[in-house]
Design an enzyme around this catalytic site. Structure first.
Site, PDB file in Angstrom:
ATOM      1  N   TYR A   1       5.447  -8.116  15.339  1.00 44.57           N
ATOM      2  CA  TYR A   1       5.579  -6.856  14.592  1.00 44.57           C
ATOM      3  C   TYR A   1       6.280  -5.797  15.456  1.00 44.57           C
ATOM      4  O   TYR A   1       7.307  -5.240  15.072  1.00 44.57           O
ATOM      5  CB  TYR A   1       4.185  -6.372  14.190  1.00 44.57           C
ATOM      6  CG  TYR A   1       4.171  -5.169  13.277  1.00 44.57           C
ATOM      7  CD1 TYR A   1       4.730  -5.225  11.999  1.00 44.57           C
ATOM      8  CD2 TYR A   1       3.557  -3.983  13.676  1.00 44.57           C
ATOM      9  CE1 TYR A   1       4.680  -4.122  11.144  1.00 44.57           C
ATOM     10  CE2 TYR A   1       3.502  -2.882  12.826  1.00 44.57           C
ATOM     11  CZ  TYR A   1       4.070  -2.960  11.567  1.00 44.57           C
ATOM     12  OH  TYR A   1       4.023  -1.866  10.727  1.00 44.57           O
TER      13      TYR A   1
ATOM     14  N   LEU B   1      10.632  -0.652   3.403  1.00 48.89           N
ATOM     15  CA  LEU B   1       9.244  -0.715   3.877  1.00 48.89           C
ATOM     16  C   LEU B   1       8.729  -2.147   3.963  1.00 48.89           C
ATOM     17  O   LEU B   1       7.597  -2.368   4.399  1.00 48.89           O
ATOM     18  CB  LEU B   1       8.324   0.077   2.919  1.00 48.89           C
ATOM     19  CG  LEU B   1       8.218   1.590   3.085  1.00 48.89           C
ATOM     20  CD1 LEU B   1       9.511   2.281   2.728  1.00 48.89           C
ATOM     21  CD2 LEU B   1       7.094   2.156   2.246  1.00 48.89           C
TER      22      LEU B   1
ATOM     23  N   LYS C   1      10.118  -4.524  14.764  1.00 47.78           N
ATOM     24  CA  LYS C   1      10.355  -3.132  14.355  1.00 47.78           C
ATOM     25  C   LYS C   1      11.311  -2.459  15.347  1.00 47.78           C
ATOM     26  O   LYS C   1      12.172  -1.670  14.962  1.00 47.78           O
ATOM     27  CB  LYS C   1       9.045  -2.348  14.283  1.00 47.78           C
ATOM     28  CG  LYS C   1       8.160  -2.694  13.090  1.00 47.78           C
ATOM     29  CD  LYS C   1       8.727  -2.185  11.772  1.00 47.78           C
ATOM     30  CE  LYS C   1       7.767  -2.406  10.605  1.00 47.78           C
ATOM     31  NZ  LYS C   1       8.379  -2.116   9.294  1.00 47.78           N
TER      32      LYS C   1
ATOM     33  N   ASP D   1      12.588 -12.005  -1.920  1.00 49.28           N
ATOM     34  CA  ASP D   1      12.374 -11.930  -0.479  1.00 49.28           C
ATOM     35  C   ASP D   1      13.640 -11.332   0.134  1.00 49.28           C
ATOM     36  O   ASP D   1      14.725 -11.918   0.014  1.00 49.28           O
ATOM     37  CB  ASP D   1      12.128 -13.366   0.025  1.00 49.28           C
ATOM     38  CG  ASP D   1      11.858 -13.418   1.511  1.00 49.28           C
ATOM     39  OD1 ASP D   1      12.221 -12.466   2.225  1.00 49.28           O
ATOM     40  OD2 ASP D   1      11.288 -14.435   1.953  1.00 49.28           O
TER      41      ASP D   1
ATOM     42  N   PHE E   1       0.835  -1.211   0.000  1.00 50.12           N
ATOM     43  CA  PHE E   1       0.000   0.000   0.000  1.00 50.12           C
ATOM     44  C   PHE E   1       0.872   1.264   0.000  1.00 50.12           C
ATOM     45  O   PHE E   1       0.836   2.071  -0.947  1.00 50.12           O
ATOM     46  CB  PHE E   1      -0.931  -0.062   1.220  1.00 50.12           C
ATOM     47  CG  PHE E   1      -1.545   1.245   1.623  1.00 50.12           C
ATOM     48  CD1 PHE E   1      -2.232   2.025   0.707  1.00 50.12           C
ATOM     49  CD2 PHE E   1      -1.436   1.697   2.943  1.00 50.12           C
ATOM     50  CE1 PHE E   1      -2.802   3.238   1.080  1.00 50.12           C
ATOM     51  CE2 PHE E   1      -2.009   2.894   3.335  1.00 50.12           C
ATOM     52  CZ  PHE E   1      -2.688   3.669   2.401  1.00 50.12           C
TER      53      PHE E   1
ATOM     54  N   ASP F   1       9.808  -6.894  -3.853  1.00 48.28           N
ATOM     55  CA  ASP F   1       8.637  -7.345  -3.092  1.00 48.28           C
ATOM     56  C   ASP F   1       8.479  -8.846  -3.314  1.00 48.28           C
ATOM     57  O   ASP F   1       8.693  -9.321  -4.430  1.00 48.28           O
ATOM     58  CB  ASP F   1       7.376  -6.591  -3.564  1.00 48.28           C
ATOM     59  CG  ASP F   1       6.311  -6.520  -2.478  1.00 48.28           C
ATOM     60  OD1 ASP F   1       5.882  -7.599  -2.025  1.00 48.28           O
ATOM     61  OD2 ASP F   1       5.922  -5.416  -2.081  1.00 48.28           O
ATOM     62  N   ASN F   2       8.102  -9.562  -2.256  1.00 40.93           N
ATOM     63  CA  ASN F   2       7.846 -11.006  -2.454  1.00 40.93           C
ATOM     64  C   ASN F   2       6.355 -11.286  -2.614  1.00 40.93           C
ATOM     65  O   ASN F   2       5.952 -12.443  -2.712  1.00 40.93           O
ATOM     66  CB  ASN F   2       8.434 -11.835  -1.304  1.00 40.93           C
ATOM     67  CG  ASN F   2       7.763 -11.543   0.018  1.00 40.93           C
ATOM     68  OD1 ASN F   2       6.883 -10.688   0.102  1.00 40.93           O
ATOM     69  ND2 ASN F   2       8.172 -12.238   1.064  1.00 40.93           N
TER      70      ASN F   2
END
Ligand code: UDP
Length: 314
Positions: free
Chosen positions: A146, A74, A150, A56, A11, A31-32
């Site tokens: 997550y 990102l 991060k 990946d 996105f 991008d995977n």
């Protein structure tokens, strides 16, 4: 100028690729496609300034990569539903993936931007959240894959700056919405709009008193651009988000008001584990150092977004 965008079919990543192309960058998008979609970058695929590589970032980087100037990292599942489903991929994208891209930046002397998150503040005890707040994060729960990865990604940035002087910076992205927000990834904005368009029940989790602050995608992209482009941002952390706070219940009512002719009614479902009770960015630092603030009001951004979903939801 050559930019590499990991997660460029997601996105936010795809909007960033669009913007960089409009600024006459050459863009390499990695991008995977586990949560990104080719559809998001369809309009760029034929552009000679754009290259998509299905890979990946936790695996060895493609040997064909040219030397790039800027790296925007990102790549990671980013909605609670997707990072809980792809928990190991999330952990490794933000740790191993961050390490590999930082190592590439060190060897090639690239500028680097790491997309961190408001989730690193957990369920915050300080409100609104400034960058100096250390957070209140549960390390042993469904969101930890997550939040903690991060946080470790941020630690890696710190190490690469202090040991190797890599020109890196961190942004902490607060809830962002707009066209291309995947309709099936379970976020509140996509869920409520799709439910209202289909006239099925609007699912509020908990009693709806929890708050979020929603930033329109174009505002976020201008913040990312400023954080990467402006001088004296090495080693800096910037909150990027819209500080207008709204409860989830009021947000549901706003969506119901803006989606014409909907028959949806609100229903209440259990609050997910570790769901933060409030979230609102303190953006004073980004405002001061990047001369940045969001300009798109929630109602206006939602009207654009609803319009986009209308063409997809039958
Ligand atoms: N939420 C909700 N209904 C939904 C989806 C989400 O009430 O159908 C709530 C969720 O519990 C959270 C907020 O909306 O309090 C934002 O959720 P989202 O998944 O968009 O992102 P988060 O900010 O939690 O990462």
């Amino acid at each position: 100028m050559i930019s590499l965008v990991s997660g460029g079919a997601g996105f936010i990543g795809s909007h960033l690729c669009d913007f960089l192309i409009s600024q006459e960058h050459q863009v390499i998008c990695l991008d995977n496609l586990i949560t990104g979609h080719l559809e998001n970058i369809r309009s760029l695929l034929e552009n000679p300034a754009f290259q998509f590589i299905n890979t990946d970032i936790t695996q060895p980087l493609p040997t064909s990569l040219p030397k790039v100037d800027w790296i925007f990292h990102l790549a990671s599942p980013a909605s609670p539903n997707t990072y809980i489903k792809y928990s190991f991929q999330t952990i490794f994208a933000n740790t191993q993936g961050t390490y590999q891209l930082l190592e590439y930046a060190r060897q090639n002397q690239c500028k680097f931007l790491f997309a961190s998150t408001s989730e690193i503040y957990g369920s915050p005890l300080v409100h609104p959240q400034p960058e100096s707040y250390w957070g209140n994060v549960h390390s042993y729960g469904p969101r930890a894959c997550y939040d903690e990865s991060k946080r470790l990604g941020e630690s890696l940035i710190y190490e690469f700056i202090s040991k190797f002087n890599v020109d890196a910076r961190i942004i902490r992205i607060f809830n962002t919405y707009g066209p291309r927000l995947n309709e099936s990834d379970g976020r509140v904005v996509s869920n409520f709009i799709v439910q209202a368009l289909k006239s099925i029940p609007i699912s509020i989790y908990g009693d709806g008193s929890q708050t979020r602050s929603f930033c329109y995608i174009s505002d976020l992209i201008s913040g990312i651009w400023a954080a990467m482009r402006l001088p004296k941002t090495q080693g800096e952390i910037f909150n990027l988000g819209n500080p207008t706070e709204i409860s989830i219940k009021n947000f549901a009512q706003l969506v119901l008001k803006l989606v014409e002719n909907t028959q949806s009614k609100i229903i209440f479902k259990p609050l997910p584990i570790d769901d933060p009770i409030c979230r609102k960015p303190d953006i004073a630092k980004a405002n001061r150092q990047l001369n940045w603030e969001p300009s798109c009001a929630l109602e206006k951004g939602l009207i654009h977004t609803i319009q986009w979903y209308k063409s997809r939801v039958s």
